[in-house]
Structures are given as C-alpha cells and as structure tokens.
Write a protein that holds these residues in place. Structure first.
Motif, PDB file in Angstrom:
ATOM      1  N   ARG A   4       0.839  -1.195   0.000  1.00  0.00           N
ATOM      2  CA  ARG A   4       0.000   0.000   0.000  1.00  0.00           C
ATOM      3  C   ARG A   4       0.875   1.247   0.000  1.00  0.00           C
ATOM      4  NH1 ARG A   4      -2.565  -3.563   2.757  1.00  0.00           N
ATOM      5  NH2 ARG A   4      -4.734  -4.073   2.498  1.00  0.00           N
ATOM      6  N   ARG A   5       0.413   2.256  -0.707  1.00  0.00           N
ATOM      7  CA  ARG A   5       1.032   3.576  -0.664  1.00  0.00           C
ATOM      8  C   ARG A   5       0.166   4.405   0.262  1.00  0.00           C
ATOM      9  NH1 ARG A   5      -0.481   8.080  -3.026  1.00  0.00           N
ATOM     10  NH2 ARG A   5       1.022   9.761  -3.188  1.00  0.00           N
ATOM     11  N   VAL A   6       0.797   5.045   1.244  1.00  0.00           N
ATOM     12  CA  VAL A   6       0.056   5.842   2.216  1.00  0.00           C
ATOM     13  C   VAL A   6       0.608   7.253   2.274  1.00  0.00           C
ATOM     14  CG1 VAL A   6      -0.632   3.875   3.620  1.00  0.00           C
ATOM     15  CG2 VAL A   6       1.458   5.055   4.147  1.00  0.00           C
ATOM     16  N   VAL A   7      -0.270   8.193   2.543  1.00  0.00           N
ATOM     17  CA  VAL A   7       0.114   9.583   2.774  1.00  0.00           C
ATOM     18  C   VAL A   7      -0.450   9.964   4.142  1.00  0.00           C
ATOM     19  CG1 VAL A   7      -0.080  11.963   1.983  1.00  0.00           C
ATOM     20  CG2 VAL A   7       0.140  10.109   0.304  1.00  0.00           C
ATOM     21  N   ILE A   8       0.439  10.437   5.005  1.00  0.00           N
ATOM     22  CA  ILE A   8       0.093  10.736   6.386  1.00  0.00           C
ATOM     23  C   ILE A   8       0.160  12.246   6.587  1.00  0.00           C
ATOM     24  CG2 ILE A   8       0.695  10.278   8.793  1.00  0.00           C
ATOM     25  CD1 ILE A   8       2.341   7.810   7.310  1.00  0.00           C
ATOM     26  N   ALA A  44       4.621   6.952   2.255  1.00  0.00           N
ATOM     27  CA  ALA A  44       5.312   5.681   2.460  1.00  0.00           C
ATOM     28  C   ALA A  44       4.725   4.611   1.557  1.00  0.00           C
ATOM     29  CB  ALA A  44       5.188   5.241   3.917  1.00  0.00           C
ATOM     30  N   LEU A  45       5.566   3.647   1.217  1.00  0.00           N
ATOM     31  CA  LEU A  45       5.149   2.424   0.557  1.00  0.00           C
ATOM     32  C   LEU A  45       5.430   1.303   1.539  1.00  0.00           C
ATOM     33  CD1 LEU A  45       4.196   0.892  -2.002  1.00  0.00           C
ATOM     34  CD2 LEU A  45       6.606   0.705  -2.617  1.00  0.00           C
ATOM     35  N   VAL A  46       4.408   0.553   1.909  1.00  0.00           N
ATOM     36  CA  VAL A  46       4.574  -0.526   2.880  1.00  0.00           C
ATOM     37  C   VAL A  46       4.101  -1.826   2.252  1.00  0.00           C
ATOM     38  CG1 VAL A  46       4.388   1.001   4.865  1.00  0.00           C
ATOM     39  CG2 VAL A  46       2.343  -0.055   3.977  1.00  0.00           C
ATOM     40  N   ALA A  47       4.895  -2.891   2.440  1.00  0.00           N
ATOM     41  CA  ALA A  47       4.565  -4.172   1.827  1.00  0.00           C
ATOM     42  C   ALA A  47       4.999  -5.307   2.738  1.00  0.00           C
ATOM     43  CB  ALA A  47       5.260  -4.292   0.471  1.00  0.00           C
ATOM     44  N   GLU A  71      -4.843  12.686   9.336  1.00  0.00           N
ATOM     45  CA  GLU A  71      -5.479  11.921   8.260  1.00  0.00           C
ATOM     46  C   GLU A  71      -4.450  10.985   7.629  1.00  0.00           C
ATOM     47  OE1 GLU A  71      -7.956  12.696   4.113  1.00  0.00           O
ATOM     48  OE2 GLU A  71      -6.844  14.330   5.029  1.00  0.00           O
ATOM     49  N   ILE A  72      -4.904   9.808   7.239  1.00  0.00           N
ATOM     50  CA  ILE A  72      -4.085   8.877   6.458  1.00  0.00           C
ATOM     51  C   ILE A  72      -4.919   8.429   5.270  1.00  0.00           C
ATOM     52  CG2 ILE A  72      -3.004   6.601   6.366  1.00  0.00           C
ATOM     53  CD1 ILE A  72      -2.144   6.891   9.182  1.00  0.00           C
ATOM     54  N   THR A  73      -4.361   8.579   4.081  1.00  0.00           N
ATOM     55  CA  THR A  73      -4.998   8.031   2.891  1.00  0.00           C
ATOM     56  C   THR A  73      -4.144   6.870   2.413  1.00  0.00           C
ATOM     57  OG1 THR A  73      -3.852   9.591   1.437  1.00  0.00           O
ATOM     58  CG2 THR A  73      -6.028  10.226   2.207  1.00  0.00           C
ATOM     59  N   GLU A  74      -4.779   5.853   1.892  1.00  0.00           N
ATOM     60  CA  GLU A  74      -4.032   4.693   1.423  1.00  0.00           C
ATOM     61  C   GLU A  74      -4.655   4.149   0.155  1.00  0.00           C
ATOM     62  OE1 GLU A  74      -5.030   0.744   3.591  1.00  0.00           O
ATOM     63  OE2 GLU A  74      -4.988   2.270   5.152  1.00  0.00           O
ATOM     64  N   GLU A  75      -3.787   3.545  -0.655  1.00  0.00           N
ATOM     65  CA  GLU A  75      -4.234   2.904  -1.885  1.00  0.00           C
ATOM     66  C   GLU A  75      -3.343   1.702  -2.146  1.00  0.00           C
ATOM     67  OE1 GLU A  75      -1.814   5.581  -5.152  1.00  0.00           O
ATOM     68  OE2 GLU A  75      -3.753   6.303  -4.469  1.00  0.00           O
ATOM     69  N   PHE A  76      -3.857   0.717  -2.859  1.00  0.00           N
ATOM     70  CA  PHE A  76      -3.062  -0.442  -3.201  1.00  0.00           C
ATOM     71  C   PHE A  76      -1.953  -0.022  -4.156  1.00  0.00           C
ATOM     72  CE2 PHE A  76      -7.054  -2.465  -1.918  1.00  0.00           C
ATOM     73  CZ  PHE A  76      -6.564  -3.348  -0.990  1.00  0.00           C
ATOM     74  N   ALA A  77      -0.819  -0.705  -4.091  1.00  0.00           N
ATOM     75  CA  ALA A  77       0.345  -0.360  -4.908  1.00  0.00           C
ATOM     76  C   ALA A  77       1.128  -1.624  -5.237  1.00  0.00           C
ATOM     77  CB  ALA A  77       1.239   0.626  -4.149  1.00  0.00           C
ATOM     78  N   ASP A  78       2.093  -1.478  -6.139  1.00  0.00           N
ATOM     79  CA  ASP A  78       3.016  -2.573  -6.429  1.00  0.00           C
ATOM     80  C   ASP A  78       4.049  -2.650  -5.321  1.00  0.00           C
ATOM     81  OD1 ASP A  78       1.797  -3.212  -8.859  1.00  0.00           O
ATOM     82  OD2 ASP A  78       2.965  -1.696  -9.932  1.00  0.00           O
TER      83      ASP A  78
END
Length: 91
Positions: A4-8, A44-47, A71-78
C-alpha cells in the motif's frame, strides 16, 4: 505480499516520524520506504504479510510521541523493488 502507498497528514515532519517508521517497519518485518513531501505530509510504501502491513498502518495512525496525525490516505500499490525499509530523501 500486500503493498500500500500511504500519505500521512498532520504534525508529521520535524519530529522523527520517518526514523520511527523505519524502526517500526523493521520490528514488524515490513518492506518499503518512507519520505517527507514538500506539502508537509509523509509518504510511504509498505509491503509484506497482510497482518504486518495492517499493524504498521495502525501504528502510523498514532505515530511517535510528538506526532499529531490528522489523516491517512491509502491505496493499493506494487511492492517495492528493493528489500528492507528505506528512509528516502524528501520528494
């Protein structure tokens, strides 16, 4: 491996958030990277295994002692191409 790619957002720069996140990711066995963004957020990219990724995302909602996460937004990522969890230069 889930990624997931997240923006905090919030009070997350200048307080050691990235260093804290590197330590938390290592403790949980999560791969990826973290960096400051010019708009004052942290990206961040977390996997890793789903449970570990969720544990890190949950910890990110609290952050280190001086953080105030709004706020934290997240989306699926490679998944990341490199192993480990890196602290990248600001971008």
């Amino acid at each position: 491996m889930r990624a997931r790619r997240v923006v905090i957002a919030g009070r997350v720069q200048g307080i050691g958030y990235r260093d804290w996140m590197v330590r938390e990711a290592a403790r949980l066995g999560v791969q990826g990277w973290v960096r400051n963004r010019r708009d004052g957020t942290v990206e961040a990219l977390v996997a890793g295994e789903e449970a570990a990724v969720q544990a890190l995302l949950s910890a990110c909602r609290r952050g280190p002692l001086l953080a105030r996460v709004s706020e934290i937004t997240e989306e699926f990522a490679d998944p990341p191409e490199e192993p480990g969890f890196l602290r990248l230069p600001s971008g």
